[in-house]
Design a protein around this motif. Sequence first.
Motif, mmCIF file in Angstrom:
data_model
loop_
_atom_site.group_PDB
_atom_site.id
_atom_site.type_symbol
_atom_site.label_atom_id
_atom_site.label_comp_id
_atom_site.label_asym_id
_atom_site.label_seq_id
_atom_site.Cartn_x
_atom_site.Cartn_y
_atom_site.Cartn_z
ATOM 1 N N THR A 3 -29.604 40.126 -13.191
ATOM 2 C CA THR A 3 -29.729 40.366 -14.513
ATOM 3 C C THR A 3 -28.375 40.428 -15.304
ATOM 4 O O THR A 3 -28.395 40.712 -16.569
ATOM 5 N N SER A 4 -27.374 40.326 -14.643
ATOM 6 C CA SER A 4 -25.976 40.064 -15.285
ATOM 7 C C SER A 4 -25.778 39.063 -16.271
ATOM 8 O O SER A 4 -26.266 38.057 -16.089
ATOM 9 N N PRO A 5 -25.049 39.408 -17.303
ATOM 10 C CA PRO A 5 -24.658 38.360 -18.193
ATOM 11 C C PRO A 5 -24.161 36.907 -17.671
ATOM 12 O O PRO A 5 -23.295 37.135 -16.718
ATOM 13 N N HIS A 6 -24.366 35.869 -18.086
ATOM 14 C CA HIS A 6 -23.719 34.604 -17.523
ATOM 15 C C HIS A 6 -22.540 34.238 -18.514
ATOM 16 O O HIS A 6 -22.944 33.961 -19.758
ATOM 17 N N LEU A 7 -21.410 34.295 -18.154
ATOM 18 C CA LEU A 7 -20.341 33.944 -18.782
ATOM 19 C C LEU A 7 -20.002 32.546 -18.988
ATOM 20 O O LEU A 7 -20.032 31.728 -17.872
ATOM 21 N N VAL A 8 -19.888 32.100 -20.208
ATOM 22 C CA VAL A 8 -20.018 30.777 -20.481
ATOM 23 C C VAL A 8 -18.824 30.497 -21.700
ATOM 24 O O VAL A 8 -18.513 31.136 -22.485
ATOM 25 N N ALA A 9 -17.672 29.658 -21.178
ATOM 26 C CA ALA A 9 -16.721 29.210 -22.184
ATOM 27 C C ALA A 9 -17.381 28.784 -23.451
ATOM 28 O O ALA A 9 -18.357 27.953 -23.547
ATOM 29 N N ALA A 10 -16.607 28.826 -24.434
ATOM 30 C CA ALA A 10 -17.125 28.516 -25.991
ATOM 31 C C ALA A 10 -17.607 26.996 -25.965
ATOM 32 O O ALA A 10 -18.589 26.785 -26.675
ATOM 33 N N ASP A 11 -16.541 26.244 -25.428
ATOM 34 C CA ASP A 11 -16.847 24.622 -25.726
ATOM 35 C C ASP A 11 -18.012 24.218 -25.005
ATOM 36 O O ASP A 11 -18.978 23.616 -25.725
ATOM 37 N N VAL A 299 -10.107 51.555 -37.141
ATOM 38 C CA VAL A 299 -10.113 50.066 -37.246
ATOM 39 C C VAL A 299 -10.379 49.793 -38.661
ATOM 40 O O VAL A 299 -11.210 50.313 -39.393
ATOM 41 N N VAL A 300 -9.941 48.564 -39.118
ATOM 42 C CA VAL A 300 -10.312 48.065 -40.324
ATOM 43 C C VAL A 300 -11.371 46.996 -40.024
ATOM 44 O O VAL A 300 -11.577 46.343 -39.066
ATOM 45 N N PRO A 301 -12.416 46.935 -40.962
ATOM 46 C CA PRO A 301 -13.517 46.165 -40.860
ATOM 47 C C PRO A 301 -13.171 44.851 -40.786
ATOM 48 O O PRO A 301 -12.091 44.276 -41.511
ATOM 49 N N GLY A 302 -13.740 43.884 -39.712
ATOM 50 C CA GLY A 302 -13.388 42.612 -39.218
ATOM 51 C C GLY A 302 -12.332 42.601 -38.144
ATOM 52 O O GLY A 302 -12.317 41.603 -37.493
ATOM 53 N N GLU A 303 -11.683 43.676 -37.844
ATOM 54 C CA GLU A 303 -10.840 43.525 -36.518
ATOM 55 C C GLU A 303 -11.802 43.716 -35.381
ATOM 56 O O GLU A 303 -11.313 42.962 -34.411
ATOM 57 N N PRO A 304 -12.538 44.267 -35.223
ATOM 58 C CA PRO A 304 -13.638 44.285 -33.962
ATOM 59 C C PRO A 304 -14.043 42.756 -33.664
ATOM 60 O O PRO A 304 -14.055 42.367 -32.481
ATOM 61 N N GLU A 305 -14.570 41.936 -34.825
ATOM 62 C CA GLU A 305 -14.735 40.710 -34.506
ATOM 63 C C GLU A 305 -13.644 39.696 -34.108
ATOM 64 O O GLU A 305 -13.888 38.959 -33.108
ATOM 65 N N ALA A 306 -12.450 40.009 -34.701
ATOM 66 C CA ALA A 306 -11.343 39.189 -34.305
ATOM 67 C C ALA A 306 -10.867 39.255 -32.866
ATOM 68 O O ALA A 306 -10.650 38.475 -32.056
ATOM 69 N N GLU A 307 -10.988 40.630 -32.304
ATOM 70 C CA GLU A 307 -10.704 41.068 -31.034
ATOM 71 C C GLU A 307 -11.743 40.523 -30.183
ATOM 72 O O GLU A 307 -11.228 39.953 -28.988
ATOM 73 N N ALA A 308 -12.920 40.680 -30.245
ATOM 74 C CA ALA A 308 -14.135 40.005 -29.724
ATOM 75 C C ALA A 308 -13.930 38.379 -29.499
ATOM 76 O O ALA A 308 -13.920 37.744 -28.335
ATOM 77 N N LEU A 313 -12.797 34.007 -26.111
ATOM 78 C CA LEU A 313 -12.217 32.529 -25.852
ATOM 79 C C LEU A 313 -11.298 32.706 -24.505
ATOM 80 O O LEU A 313 -11.464 31.320 -24.168
ATOM 81 N N LYS A 314 -10.754 33.607 -24.238
ATOM 82 C CA LYS A 314 -10.143 33.470 -22.950
ATOM 83 C C LYS A 314 -11.018 33.710 -21.699
ATOM 84 O O LYS A 314 -10.873 33.181 -20.867
ATOM 85 N N GLU A 315 -12.056 35.086 -21.812
ATOM 86 C CA GLU A 315 -12.780 35.265 -20.808
ATOM 87 C C GLU A 315 -14.187 34.655 -20.740
ATOM 88 O O GLU A 315 -14.842 34.527 -19.582
ATOM 89 N N GLY A 316 -14.338 34.060 -21.641
ATOM 90 C CA GLY A 316 -16.019 33.433 -21.850
ATOM 91 C C GLY A 316 -16.962 34.439 -22.570
ATOM 92 O O GLY A 316 -16.578 35.540 -22.881
ATOM 93 N N ILE A 317 -18.038 33.849 -23.035
ATOM 94 C CA ILE A 317 -19.062 34.508 -23.555
ATOM 95 C C ILE A 317 -20.137 35.263 -22.760
ATOM 96 O O ILE A 317 -20.729 34.235 -21.980
ATOM 97 N N PRO A 318 -20.620 36.308 -22.750
ATOM 98 C CA PRO A 318 -21.521 36.942 -21.915
ATOM 99 C C PRO A 318 -22.947 36.537 -22.489
ATOM 100 O O PRO A 318 -23.116 37.141 -23.666
#
Length: 337
Positions: A3-11, A299-308, A313-318
């Motif tokens: 049931t672990s998330p499947h890590l997939v690169a963005a492209d 944190v400033v609104p918008g920064e959590p999304e930028a960090e994610a 982009l580096k590690e993949g999308i769960p």
Amino acid sequence: MNTSPHLVAADPLRDLARDLLIAAGVPADLAATVSASLVGADLAGHGSHGVRRLMPYLERIEAGVIVPTARPEVVSSRGATAVVSGRRGFGQAAARLAAEQAARLAREHGAGVVAIRECNHVGRLGEYAESLAAQGLIAQVVGNADPTVAPYGGHRRMLGTNPMAWAVPRAGGAAVVMDWATAAMAEGKLGLLRVAGSPAPGGVLVDPEGRPSTDPGDFYRGGALLPFGGHKGYGLSVLIELVGGLLTGTGTAPSPEYDGTFGTVISAVDPAAFVPLESYVAQVEFFCEALRASGPGVVVPGEPEAEARTTRLKEGIPVPAPVWAELAALAARLGVP
């Protein structure tokens, strides 16, 4: 079962989403717009508006709700305002055109307001607000939707989740972005909890009899979401019904005239019409830095999304395992590798 998330690169994930849409009859350029929007939401950490939406989108194509080949068009313009028709195609294409028009009008008049009629689900509102902020504009986006939320003090479905987004340009880094539903939880996030078998927080929904519940399934059995912040979220939702619903011709969610689409209004303001732009963004940046310096957890609104976005982009999308399984089943059914 894993049931672990499947890590997939963005492209590759974007390519898969695009190919699934093309296989369902969506023209390649429109499929690219929609897939970029969905994966963009996943990159920002908002899986509720990410590739999990492909399944309901394809169901709506099959049901005739979404016209897969329809292209949006500007149907009227007056002064600093315009109306875009989504022609019941994909809302992402309509919202992108409306944002372009709002930017053009803001440059010409100092402000621009664009209403979108015959508009299906547009995805994450923050996407369009961010695109305007990236052009040095202040943006506001609101939209009303089908009735899923009870008014404050009630338990019947009368309001949409009715999201709203703001974005303000910064001198450096991510724009200041506020993007959330006026419901205590967006339906898509509740759907993710249901898929994961997790309870919802208290104060988010009521069951079909109007009793407080933490079981996401109670919503899908006929219960209702609740507005955030009690009367405050309720009041904002009412205003979004009256602006997003009525200026677009969509209708308010509980009315007989409601046409089942997503009444969206996008506004853009050019700060340079009021003060020098350089001074404005410099003061925005000073304010943001002062907020962050005021405490280690600020944190400033918008920064959590930028960090994610940077991390994913580096590690993949769960991608949650059940969502990945649905994507695999869709690919097998549509003959997509």
